[in-house]
Write an enzyme that holds these catalytic residues in place. Structure first.
Site, PDB file in Angstrom:
ATOM      1  N   CYS A 182       3.795   0.720  -8.639  1.00  0.00           N
ATOM      2  CA  CYS A 182       2.497   1.408  -8.747  1.00  0.00           C
ATOM      3  C   CYS A 182       2.624   2.876  -8.344  1.00  0.00           C
ATOM      4  O   CYS A 182       2.774   3.182  -7.153  1.00  0.00           O
ATOM      5  CB  CYS A 182       1.471   0.689  -7.868  1.00  0.00           C
ATOM      6  N   CYS A 236      -0.030   4.209  -5.909  1.00  0.00           N
ATOM      7  CA  CYS A 236       0.208   3.686  -4.556  1.00  0.00           C
ATOM      8  C   CYS A 236       1.153   4.598  -3.784  1.00  0.00           C
ATOM      9  O   CYS A 236       0.972   4.841  -2.581  1.00  0.00           O
ATOM     10  CB  CYS A 236       0.813   2.283  -4.617  1.00  0.00           C
TER      11      CYS A 236
END
Length: 311
Positions: free
Chosen positions: A71, A74
């Site tokens: 991700c 993230c």
């Protein structure tokens, strides 16, 4: 977000299956100040250890960062959250949850997209934010969290301990100047400047893997910040062979954690297009593969399907 309230997550989070399960001792949850042994402010939470985290939230608010290695947003948000949490000196515990390694927690929090950040106060979930947000917004929401915790009598402080006398905590190696420039630009939301910085770093060292990964992540962030999900999906549905329309939805899916959906969309598009129009789709897929990682099983499966379409 300007206000946070536990009511906002009622019915959206189900942690009942994790409350009473037996757990192995975890350094993460040894207790607040005064307990035997110091704890770290930032811990890795697992399906097995989360019961202790829930109990600890009765003494100190717990911030849960749901993330995954693939991700990109993230990787932009998590360092900011950790920085702010550490600055609070034990007033909060930050529990990091890898959703791929801990499917029960991902299901319990109903993490349909990541990054997703939720707090726990006395075992009750409190929404914080979803997706990458600027550092100032992180600070504002943490301040609101501490106020809400105080209103509910959760005002403990973790015993974070001190380094032994004469021993200093190891310093992290300094970030290369162009990487630091890119990171600073990302924190202010200036993705164009971050792209330029990473491109300069790659011009100096084409094998700079951190710059390669950072450039791919920030390009994705730059693309999706300009998109409206509902409009993008409507445009893609209306024009199934419009390359840019399909790119937009694939980017949004990937940024939201729906990796298989993003890859499937682009592979379906690749299969429909004539051979002389496929190159941009193949190049975009290779770029997205780099964001997720060559060893990820979803990338391996998508590469195999791509190869079967090529030959």
């Amino acid at each position: 977000m300007t206000d946070i309230s536990p009511a906002a997550l009622r019915g959206a989070v189900d942690l009942s299956s994790l409350r009473n399960r037996p757990t192995a001792p975890a350094a993460a949850a040894q207790g607040p100040a005064g307990a035997a042994g110091a704890v770290d402010i930032v811990v890795d939470a697992t399906d097995e250890s989360f019961g202790q985290i829930l109990e600890l939230s009765r003494t100190v608010p717990v911030v849960v960062d749901l993330w995954a290695e693939w991700c990109g947003p993230c990787k932009q948000l998590s360092p900011i959250i950790e920085k702010v949490a550490r600055e609070l000196g034990g007033k909060v515990l930050l529990a990091k949850v890898d959703v791929d390694a801990n499917p029960q927690l991902a299901q319990g929090f109903r993490a349909q997209s990541i990054p997703m950040v939720v707090a726990l106060i006395a075992g009750q979930p409190v929404p914080m934010f979803t997706g990458a947000v600027p550092e100032q917004q992180v600070r504002d929401v943490f301040a609101q969290l501490l106020q809400l915790a105080a209103q509910n009598g959760v005002t403990g402080t973790l015993n974070i301990g001190e380094a032994p006398e004469g021993q200093e905590a190891p310093e992290e190696p300094p970030m290369p100047p162009l990487h630091a420039e890119a990171f600073a630009a990302i924190e202010t939301g200036d993705y164009a400047a971050a792209i330029v910085a990473y491109e300069k770093a790659l011009a100096e060292n084409p094998r700079d893997e951190d710059a390669i990964a950072g450039l791919g992540q920030v390009r994705l962030l730059d693309r999706v910040q300009k998109l409206d999900l509902q409009d993008a999906r409507a445009a893609a549905a209306a024009a199934p062979r419009d390359v840019q329309a399909q790119f937009d939805v694939a980017d949004l899916d990937l940024a939201g954690g729906h990796v298989d959906d993003a890859f499937g969309r682009l592979l379906d598009l690749f299969a429909q297009l004539p051979s002389d129009e496929r190159t941009p789709v193949r190049e975009r897929m290779i770029e997205l593969f780099g964001l997720i990682g060559a060893a990820d099983p979803r990338v391996i499966a998508a590469r195999n399907r791509l190869s079967s379409l090529l030959f």
